[in-house]
Structure formats: structure tokens, C-alpha cells
Design an enzyme around this catalytic site. Structure first.
Site, PDB file in Angstrom:
ATOM      1  CD1 TRP A  26      -4.921   1.676   6.414  1.00  0.00           C
ATOM      2  CD2 TRP A  26      -5.175   0.719   8.418  1.00  0.00           C
ATOM      3  NE1 TRP A  26      -6.102   0.993   6.397  1.00  0.00           N
ATOM      4  CE2 TRP A  26      -6.291   0.389   7.625  1.00  0.00           C
ATOM      5  CE3 TRP A  26      -5.114   0.231   9.723  1.00  0.00           C
ATOM      6  CZ2 TRP A  26      -7.327  -0.394   8.094  1.00  0.00           C
ATOM      7  CZ3 TRP A  26      -6.148  -0.561  10.180  1.00  0.00           C
ATOM      8  CH2 TRP A  26      -7.243  -0.864   9.372  1.00  0.00           C
ATOM      9  CG  PHE A  58      -3.687  -3.037  -2.048  1.00  0.00           C
ATOM     10  CD1 PHE A  58      -3.017  -4.232  -2.292  1.00  0.00           C
ATOM     11  CD2 PHE A  58      -4.694  -2.650  -2.912  1.00  0.00           C
ATOM     12  CE1 PHE A  58      -3.354  -5.023  -3.377  1.00  0.00           C
ATOM     13  CE2 PHE A  58      -5.032  -3.430  -4.007  1.00  0.00           C
ATOM     14  CZ  PHE A  58      -4.364  -4.624  -4.238  1.00  0.00           C
ATOM     15  CB  VAL A  81       2.145  -3.547   6.071  1.00  0.00           C
ATOM     16  CG1 VAL A  81       1.192  -4.733   6.249  1.00  0.00           C
ATOM     17  CG2 VAL A  81       1.745  -2.720   4.857  1.00  0.00           C
ATOM     18  CG  HIS A  88      -4.175  -8.248   5.277  1.00  0.00           C
ATOM     19  ND1 HIS A  88      -5.015  -7.939   4.225  1.00  0.00           N
ATOM     20  CD2 HIS A  88      -3.742  -7.067   5.784  1.00  0.00           C
ATOM     21  CE1 HIS A  88      -5.088  -6.626   4.111  1.00  0.00           C
ATOM     22  NE2 HIS A  88      -4.326  -6.070   5.036  1.00  0.00           N
ATOM     23  CG  PHE A 113      10.390   0.836  -0.870  1.00  0.00           C
ATOM     24  CD1 PHE A 113       9.243   0.438  -1.524  1.00  0.00           C
ATOM     25  CD2 PHE A 113      10.800   0.137   0.249  1.00  0.00           C
ATOM     26  CE1 PHE A 113       8.511  -0.656  -1.077  1.00  0.00           C
ATOM     27  CE2 PHE A 113      10.086  -0.949   0.709  1.00  0.00           C
ATOM     28  CZ  PHE A 113       8.940  -1.348   0.046  1.00  0.00           C
TER      29      PHE A 113
END
Length: 165
Positions: A26, A58, A81, A88, A113
């Protein structure tokens, strides 16, 4: 900017490392910057790597977990995100963050991360490592994962922490 004061890491002895870069799909422009920063850092360090794409943030933990049994010394998880008008954002960010932490703790394989959790696309672009970006979170995630690999390698069997000579 949140990256102010980030450490400069000296990462010797990385040519024998294998790293899995697990990257969401994304937000193509942001992800291109994150993956580019990560792979540039790995190239500079001389580490071998494979980029593994997943649909979204996810899905990062399950593929990161699978990579830990694939002989990789570290996993670097990259994604973004961006907050929208529904809950969401909170669910995906929490699930991905918790999942990646569990992967590292359960397997002992360091997980870098590199999941951006931003309010706006502009914030994500500022952290993506693109020309004009203020930060390069892909590079930072690689450096953090490699630093932990080297720290773990330097730990004595009695549990004291330090770098091997």
C-alpha cells in the site's frame, strides 16, 4: 521531526549477514522510498538480502515470522498506515506492531521496525527516505536490526552485553 537525535550507528562485520526485508504494498510512493532506503543501507553494509512483498501492514507479522525460520539473521518490516476517518487505523497499527514485537521475542531474531503510522500522507513522505524527505525510516529500520544482531552476537554466555573483539 521525530528523528531528531537519532543515533549514528557503527556497524562493523556485516558482510556475512542475511536479511529479509518484508515490505507492504500500500502507498506505492512511500513504500518505494522505504524499500529504497533499506536496500541502499544493506548494499552499503555488504549484507545479503531479499525483498519480500506483502499486501499491507497487517500481513507483515506472519511473513516476518516465516522469514525467521528461513535462515535470515534479521528481518526488516516496512509499511505505512495513514489515518483515515474510521478506527481501522488503530486496529491495523496495533495488530502489526504487536505482531512484529511477538515475532522478535518468540524467535530471538531481530526485527527492524519500519512501519510508519502517520496522520497524513505528507508525514509519511517526510519519513520515506525520498529526495526531499527529512528522514529515512527504511535505513533506520535496517540499522536498528543489524545493531541488535551484532549486540546479540557479542553477548557472552554469562549474559553480559558487549561487542565481540
Amino acid at each position: 521531526m521525530s528523528g531528531h537525535g537519532a543515533p549514528r550507528l557503527d556497524l562493523p562485520g556485516t558482510a556475512d549477514l542475511r536479511v529479509a526485508v518484508v515490505a507492504a504494498s500500500w502507498h506505492e510512493q512511500v513504500m518505494g522510498g522505504l524499500v529504497g532506503g533499506a536496500t541502499r543501507a544493506l548494499d552499503e553494509l555488504g549484507a545479503a538480502y531479499e525483498v519480500i512483498r506483502v499486501p499491507g501492514a497487517f500481513e507483515l507479522p506472519v511473513v516476518a515470522k516465516a522469514a525467521t525460520s528461513g535462515g535470515y539473521d534479521a528481518v526488516v518490516a516496512l509499511g505505512v498506515v495513514i489515518r483515515g476517518g474510521t478506527p481501522h487505523f488503530e486496529y491495523v497499527c496495533q495488530a502489526a506492531t504487536d505482531g512484529l514485537a511477538h515475532v522478535a521475542l518468540q524467535t530471538g531474531v531481530p526485527v527492524g521496525f519500519g512501519l510508519l503510522t502517520c496522520d497524513t500522507e505528507e508525514q509519511a513522505l517526510a519519513r520515506a527516505g525520498l529526495p526531499g524527505s527529512e528522514e529515512d525510516k527504511g535505513r533506520e529500520a535496517v540499522e536498528a536490526a543489524i545493531a541488535v544482531v551484532l549486540t546479540l552476537r557479542g553477548m557472552s554466555p554469562k549474559g553480559s552485553v558487549g561487542f565481540a573483539s
